[in-house]
Design a protein around this motif. Structure first.
Motif, PDB file in Angstrom:
ATOM      1  N   GLY A  75       0.751  -1.198   0.037  1.00  0.00           N
ATOM      2  CA  GLY A  75      -0.010  -0.014   0.018  1.00  0.00           C
ATOM      3  C   GLY A  75       0.811   1.441  -0.110  1.00  0.00           C
ATOM      4  O   GLY A  75       0.518   2.274  -0.602  1.00  0.00           O
ATOM      5  N   GLN A  76       2.019   1.209   0.772  1.00  0.00           N
ATOM      6  CA  GLN A  76       2.971   2.234   0.751  1.00  0.00           C
ATOM      7  C   GLN A  76       3.506   2.754  -0.597  1.00  0.00           C
ATOM      8  O   GLN A  76       3.584   3.646  -0.927  1.00  0.00           O
ATOM      9  CB  GLN A  76       3.788   2.187   2.067  1.00  0.00           C
ATOM     10  N   ALA A  77       3.994   1.307  -1.024  1.00  0.00           N
ATOM     11  CA  ALA A  77       4.788   1.630  -2.458  1.00  0.00           C
ATOM     12  C   ALA A  77       3.669   1.992  -3.394  1.00  0.00           C
ATOM     13  O   ALA A  77       4.005   2.766  -4.381  1.00  0.00           O
ATOM     14  CB  ALA A  77       5.242   0.147  -2.826  1.00  0.00           C
ATOM     15  N   LEU A  78       2.413   1.721  -3.426  1.00  0.00           N
ATOM     16  CA  LEU A  78       1.714   2.214  -4.358  1.00  0.00           C
ATOM     17  C   LEU A  78       1.140   3.622  -4.260  1.00  0.00           C
ATOM     18  O   LEU A  78       1.171   4.251  -5.183  1.00  0.00           O
ATOM     19  CB  LEU A  78       0.159   1.139  -4.181  1.00  0.00           C
ATOM     20  N   GLN A  79       1.259   4.051  -3.027  1.00  0.00           N
ATOM     21  CA  GLN A  79       0.930   5.487  -2.660  1.00  0.00           C
ATOM     22  C   GLN A  79       1.866   6.285  -3.115  1.00  0.00           C
ATOM     23  O   GLN A  79       1.755   7.353  -3.798  1.00  0.00           O
ATOM     24  CB  GLN A  79       0.726   5.549  -1.008  1.00  0.00           C
ATOM     25  N   GLN A  80       3.387   5.743  -2.863  1.00  0.00           N
ATOM     26  CA  GLN A  80       4.450   6.502  -3.373  1.00  0.00           C
ATOM     27  C   GLN A  80       4.332   6.792  -4.856  1.00  0.00           C
ATOM     28  O   GLN A  80       4.570   7.819  -5.449  1.00  0.00           O
ATOM     29  CB  GLN A  80       5.693   5.858  -2.979  1.00  0.00           C
TER      30      GLN A  80
END
Length: 159
Positions: A75-80
């Motif tokens: 989720g964090q990687a997608l947000q970035q």
């Protein structure tokens, strides 16, 4: 030209696509006088190959970043990745809003790899004028990503 690009990217089909893209860019751009057209086009082709390899590397890093690891969730990687995409859209919009000459100078330098001196000579400007146009373009690009995104502002916060 296609052989040069093919050696750099390692794929003849990709090289053909990149050379065609270079032709379209050259065809659509405003007239700029260039002394050695063959050298200029070969340099642009080489730069386009390098840009392609960079974007492929970035794309691979983003895809690798999407795989969950113990330190970073998917989720964090997608947000970035979404934030980077949003920043790129804001930079593109900022560049479109620039005066034509400033945008052209920026693209000649950053996309086509021309030096300030080459741009000054081709556009019949002083090198100082080219530097000022580049400073304006870079300032606008920086400001476009420094401003908070409209969707990320808190309700009731001042702009």
């Amino acid at each position: 030209m296609e052989a040069l690009v093919s050696r750099r990217v390692g794929c003849r089909a990709t090289a053909a696509d990149l050379v065609q893209e270079l032709f379209l860019r050259f065809w659509r751009r405003p007239e700029v006088k260039v002394e050695a057209l063959d050298t200029y086009l070969l340099r642009c082709a080489g730069n386009l190959a390098i840009d392609h390899l960079r974007s492929e590397g970035s794309r691979e890093r983003v895809v690798e970043g999407l795989a969950p690891t113990e330190h970073d969730s998917a989720g964090q990687a997608l947000q970035q990745a979404l934030e980077v995409d949003h920043d790129l859209q804001r930079i593109e919009a900022a560049l479109r809003a620039l005066p034509e000459r400033t945008r052209q100078i920026f693209l000649l330098n950053r996309i086509h790899g021309c030096t300030y001196g080459e741009i000054a000579k081709a556009m019949q400007l002083s090198q100082s004028a080219v530097e000022k146009h580049m400073m304006r373009a870079l300032t606008v690009c920086k400001a476009s990503v420094a401003e908070p995104a409209p969707a990320m502002r808190r309700p009731g916060s001042a702009v």
